[in-house]
Every structure is written in C-alpha cells, then in structure tokens.
Design a protein around this motif. Structure first.
Motif, PDB file in Angstrom:
ATOM      1  N   THR A  87     -26.637 -15.407 -14.381  1.00  0.00           N
ATOM      2  CA  THR A  87     -26.929 -15.243 -15.805  1.00  0.00           C
ATOM      3  C   THR A  87     -26.672 -13.797 -16.233  1.00  0.00           C
ATOM      4  O   THR A  87     -26.553 -12.896 -15.402  1.00  0.00           O
ATOM      5  CB  THR A  87     -28.398 -15.602 -16.118  1.00  0.00           C
ATOM      6  OG1 THR A  87     -29.256 -14.671 -15.430  1.00  0.00           O
ATOM      7  CG2 THR A  87     -28.741 -17.017 -15.674  1.00  0.00           C
TER       8      THR A  87
ATOM      9  N   ASP B 187     -21.660  -9.931 -17.588  1.00  0.00           N
ATOM     10  CA  ASP B 187     -20.794  -9.200 -18.518  1.00  0.00           C
ATOM     11  C   ASP B 187     -19.507  -8.852 -17.785  1.00  0.00           C
ATOM     12  O   ASP B 187     -19.476  -7.914 -16.972  1.00  0.00           O
ATOM     13  CB  ASP B 187     -21.490  -7.925 -19.006  1.00  0.00           C
ATOM     14  CG  ASP B 187     -20.695  -7.216 -20.091  1.00  0.00           C
ATOM     15  OD1 ASP B 187     -19.512  -7.555 -20.287  1.00  0.00           O
ATOM     16  OD2 ASP B 187     -21.252  -6.311 -20.741  1.00  0.00           O
TER      17      ASP B 187
ATOM     18  N   GLY C 152     -22.994 -15.999 -19.740  1.00  0.00           N
ATOM     19  CA  GLY C 152     -22.724 -14.641 -20.199  1.00  0.00           C
ATOM     20  C   GLY C 152     -23.890 -14.054 -20.993  1.00  0.00           C
ATOM     21  O   GLY C 152     -24.807 -14.750 -21.417  1.00  0.00           O
ATOM     22  N   ARG C 153     -23.822 -12.763 -21.193  1.00  0.00           N
ATOM     23  CA  ARG C 153     -24.829 -12.050 -21.985  1.00  0.00           C
ATOM     24  C   ARG C 153     -24.438 -12.136 -23.460  1.00  0.00           C
ATOM     25  O   ARG C 153     -23.292 -11.885 -23.820  1.00  0.00           O
ATOM     26  CB  ARG C 153     -24.887 -10.587 -21.536  1.00  0.00           C
ATOM     27  CG  ARG C 153     -26.052  -9.801 -22.080  1.00  0.00           C
ATOM     28  CD  ARG C 153     -25.951  -8.350 -21.631  1.00  0.00           C
ATOM     29  NE  ARG C 153     -26.148  -8.199 -20.200  1.00  0.00           N
ATOM     30  CZ  ARG C 153     -27.343  -8.071 -19.622  1.00  0.00           C
ATOM     31  NH1 ARG C 153     -28.441  -8.084 -20.351  1.00  0.00           N
ATOM     32  NH2 ARG C 153     -27.436  -7.926 -18.315  1.00  0.00           N
ATOM     33  N   THR C 154     -25.406 -12.482 -24.333  1.00  0.00           N
ATOM     34  CA  THR C 154     -25.119 -12.568 -25.764  1.00  0.00           C
ATOM     35  C   THR C 154     -26.397 -12.397 -26.577  1.00  0.00           C
ATOM     36  O   THR C 154     -27.481 -12.787 -26.133  1.00  0.00           O
ATOM     37  CB  THR C 154     -24.459 -13.917 -26.135  1.00  0.00           C
ATOM     38  OG1 THR C 154     -24.363 -14.023 -27.557  1.00  0.00           O
ATOM     39  CG2 THR C 154     -25.264 -15.099 -25.627  1.00  0.00           C
ATOM     40  N   VAL C 155     -26.258 -11.846 -27.775  1.00  0.00           N
ATOM     41  CA  VAL C 155     -27.419 -11.671 -28.671  1.00  0.00           C
ATOM     42  C   VAL C 155     -27.826 -12.983 -29.319  1.00  0.00           C
ATOM     43  O   VAL C 155     -28.866 -13.052 -29.977  1.00  0.00           O
ATOM     44  CB  VAL C 155     -27.128 -10.623 -29.769  1.00  0.00           C
ATOM     45  CG1 VAL C 155     -26.896  -9.266 -29.152  1.00  0.00           C
ATOM     46  CG2 VAL C 155     -25.928 -11.047 -30.624  1.00  0.00           C
ATOM     47  N   LYS C 156     -27.030 -14.019 -29.152  1.00  0.00           N
ATOM     48  CA  LYS C 156     -27.360 -15.310 -29.765  1.00  0.00           C
ATOM     49  C   LYS C 156     -28.607 -15.946 -29.157  1.00  0.00           C
ATOM     50  O   LYS C 156     -29.303 -16.718 -29.813  1.00  0.00           O
ATOM     51  CB  LYS C 156     -26.184 -16.285 -29.623  1.00  0.00           C
ATOM     52  CG  LYS C 156     -25.067 -16.085 -30.626  1.00  0.00           C
ATOM     53  CD  LYS C 156     -25.491 -16.473 -32.028  1.00  0.00           C
ATOM     54  CE  LYS C 156     -24.345 -16.331 -33.007  1.00  0.00           C
ATOM     55  NZ  LYS C 156     -24.799 -16.592 -34.389  1.00  0.00           N
TER      56      LYS C 156
ATOM     57  N   ASP D 173     -31.770 -14.873 -30.975  1.00  0.00           N
ATOM     58  CA  ASP D 173     -31.707 -15.453 -32.318  1.00  0.00           C
ATOM     59  C   ASP D 173     -32.117 -16.926 -32.289  1.00  0.00           C
ATOM     60  O   ASP D 173     -32.870 -17.402 -33.145  1.00  0.00           O
ATOM     61  CB  ASP D 173     -30.287 -15.342 -32.892  1.00  0.00           C
ATOM     62  CG  ASP D 173     -29.889 -13.906 -33.194  1.00  0.00           C
ATOM     63  OD1 ASP D 173     -30.795 -13.046 -33.246  1.00  0.00           O
ATOM     64  OD2 ASP D 173     -28.680 -13.648 -33.372  1.00  0.00           O
TER      65      ASP D 173
ATOM     66  N   HIS E  17     -20.770 -21.903 -30.146  1.00  0.00           N
ATOM     67  CA  HIS E  17     -20.767 -20.611 -29.469  1.00  0.00           C
ATOM     68  C   HIS E  17     -20.459 -20.799 -27.985  1.00  0.00           C
ATOM     69  O   HIS E  17     -20.793 -21.818 -27.382  1.00  0.00           O
ATOM     70  CB  HIS E  17     -22.129 -19.932 -29.651  1.00  0.00           C
ATOM     71  CG  HIS E  17     -22.140 -18.490 -29.271  1.00  0.00           C
ATOM     72  ND1 HIS E  17     -22.356 -18.069 -27.979  1.00  0.00           N
ATOM     73  CD2 HIS E  17     -21.953 -17.364 -30.009  1.00  0.00           C
ATOM     74  CE1 HIS E  17     -22.305 -16.736 -27.940  1.00  0.00           C
ATOM     75  NE2 HIS E  17     -22.064 -16.286 -29.155  1.00  0.00           N
ATOM     76  N   SER E  18     -19.846 -19.790 -27.386  1.00  0.00           N
ATOM     77  CA  SER E  18     -19.460 -19.892 -25.973  1.00  0.00           C
ATOM     78  C   SER E  18     -20.674 -20.088 -25.064  1.00  0.00           C
ATOM     79  O   SER E  18     -20.576 -20.761 -24.023  1.00  0.00           O
ATOM     80  CB  SER E  18     -18.699 -18.630 -25.539  1.00  0.00           C
ATOM     81  OG  SER E  18     -19.497 -17.469 -25.723  1.00  0.00           O
ATOM     82  N   ALA E  19     -21.840 -19.536 -25.447  1.00  0.00           N
ATOM     83  CA  ALA E  19     -23.044 -19.705 -24.626  1.00  0.00           C
ATOM     84  C   ALA E  19     -23.512 -21.157 -24.648  1.00  0.00           C
ATOM     85  O   ALA E  19     -23.950 -21.697 -23.628  1.00  0.00           O
ATOM     86  CB  ALA E  19     -24.149 -18.778 -25.119  1.00  0.00           C
TER      87      ALA E  19
END
Length: 290
Positions: A218, A221, A248-252, A255, A270-272
């Motif tokens: 998890t 990056d 991946g790392r994401t700000v989503k 949110d 979204h890719s996540a």
C-alpha cells in the motif's frame, strides 16, 4: 506453440512487483451465499492503509455480487466512521464479546453499499482485553460471535487493531486467512517478521488451518526510489505471497473517508478505485474468496 506462449508472457507489461501484469477476469456471479471465508486484515503497525484497504476491498467484493460483512475490531472505530456509521449510541462488537447470549444480528448495521454490512466498534472496545483476560477460551470469543452469521455472507473481513494483543489473537483464531497490508516504507517492513511469527504461533496452538492469503503493498509511490526498493525487498522476502495488485498513494482516500463512502463509490473511475476492484478479482482468482 510453447515458444509463442513464452513470448506472449514476456510481452505482457511488468507490474510494480516485477511480475507480468495479469488482467484478472471478472468473477462469475454466485448462485447462493455462504458460508463465509473469514479474512483478518492485520498489521501491528498503524498507518499502513489497513482500514482503508478493508473498507475498499469489502466494497469491491460487494460490487462483484459478494455478500460481505466487515468487523470493526479496532477501538478507534475508523472503519465504522469511514463507512458513515455513528457508533456512540448503538450496540457494537464490544457488546457481543461481553454478552455471549446476544444475537449478532442485533449489532449488524447495513451500509450505503449494497451487499456490505458492518459490525461497528467504538472506544469501548479498548476495555475488552481487560474484561476478557480471565474468560475461559478467551482467544475464541470472536469466533463464537461470527459462527452465528457466517452462513449469510461470502466474505467476512476483520479490521484488526494495530497491536498483537488479545483482540488480534481473537481475530487470527477466527480467521481462515490473513492479508497483511504493508506500507512501502522501510520501518513498516521491519515489523512484519514479528507478525508472521505471531501467525505461526496461532497456527500451532489455536487455529491450524489459518493461511497467509497475501501481502498487500500500500501507499506505493512509483516516483520514489525508496518505494520501489521496499517493494522489491518485500517480493524477495515473501515471493508469490505478495499480491500482484499494488495500492498507490492518493489524496482521494481521506476525501472518500470524510464522505463516509468507499472510494469505489466516491470516485469509481479513479485509479485507486480500479486498484481495489482489481484486488477483489485477484483474490477470487487466487481462491482466497469465493
């Protein structure tokens, strides 16, 4: 023909784990539900994406028609909050652990995701270890709780607290398999040997059938050498036990948590979100999930 098959495999793109990138097929629909396979999402280090992975894997499995029950087994109650469940005035997993005659159905809460239910938790659970320490067969209490509802679900995911105490041992004793979410960061890697040792002890003494379903990388990056090197070391240590899907790392993610929805519902393109759907397909393809 054999040569062309090898060439075809070589032509497949290489994923972050260094293996050819498989496109796992969409799982077929189930004709009936249950009995559930119970999976503990476990890592004694906090902040590795364990709760995020439990929420989003559960939603992804529900997306593919699986009936899923999440058990919030962390006194912080992050899984419950992340699915928009207010826990201050409702019965929780703590009540089920202390009252063996209580019906688990009284505590199960439906979420806004079709096919996904939750047994919530709150800070009360932090007192459970003190209350349970003198109980007979204290390591099997969660197993007895889940026995009454397992036939109604295809998968039960237990979001463990970040420790190796009595609650985590209960989760490992109840589980058929373990997924270890592992942040792609050096210090996260150091503690995994202790967790694997604990799983081995539980297998020897309490639950001989428990298996390692996979190590889930998890917060990856690909832009940083550190992330790539840690993932390489994880693959060296665990081989095929490392799941091919990498998160991946994401700000989503924060949110989505604030909205009380899994990322598969909050931002499905979204890719996540696509990564967790792929993880669900991979676990079905591996036989970890029906």
């Amino acid at each position: 023909m054999a040569g062309s098959a090898t060439k075809s495999e070589e032509e497949r793109p290489i994923g972050p784990t260094g293996r050819p990138y498989n496109g796992f097929p969409t799982p077929p629909k189930l004709d009936a539900h249950g009995p559930a396979r119970i999976i503990a999402m476990c890592n004694q280090k906090g902040g590795v994406g364990k709760t995020t992975s439990t929420i989003n894997l559960a939603a992804a499995l529900a997306h593919y028609g699986r009936r899923v029950l999440c058990v919030d087994f962390d006194p912080q109650g992050a899984l419950s909050a992340g699915l928009g469940i207010a826990t201050h005035e409702i019965p929780t997993i703590y009540d089920l652990l202390l009252d063996t005659k209580r019906d688990a159905h009284e505590v199960i809460v439906s979420t806004r995701v079709d096919g996904l239910d939750v047994i919530p938790a709150n800070i009360d659970l932090s007192a459970a270890e003190v209350h349970l320490v003198n109980e007979v067969a204290r390591e099997t209490i969660l197993s007895r709780v889940l026995r009454g509802v397992a036939h109604e679900y295809d998968v039960i995911l237990i979001d463990c607290q970040p420790s190796l105490g009595l609650l985590t041992v209960n989760a490992l004793t109840a589980a058929h398999g373990v997924i270890i979410p592992l942040e792609c960061e050096f210090f996260a890697l150091r503690g995994v040997a202790l967790l694997v040792e604990t799983i081995d002890k539980v297998r020897d003494r309490l639950n001989p059938s428990i298996t390692l379903d996979g190590v889930l990388a998890t917060m990856y990056d690909p832009r940083t050498l550190h992330s790539r090197e840690v993932l390489e070391r994880v693959v060296e240590a665990f081989g095929d036990d490392v799941l091919e899907t990498v998160i991946g790392r994401t700000v989503k993610f924060p949110d989505a948590s604030v909205s009380g929805l899994p990322i598969t519902e909050f931002a499905p393109e979204h890719s996540a979100a696509q990564a967790y759907l792929r993880l669900a397909r991979e676990l079905v393809a591996r036989g970890a999930v029906a």
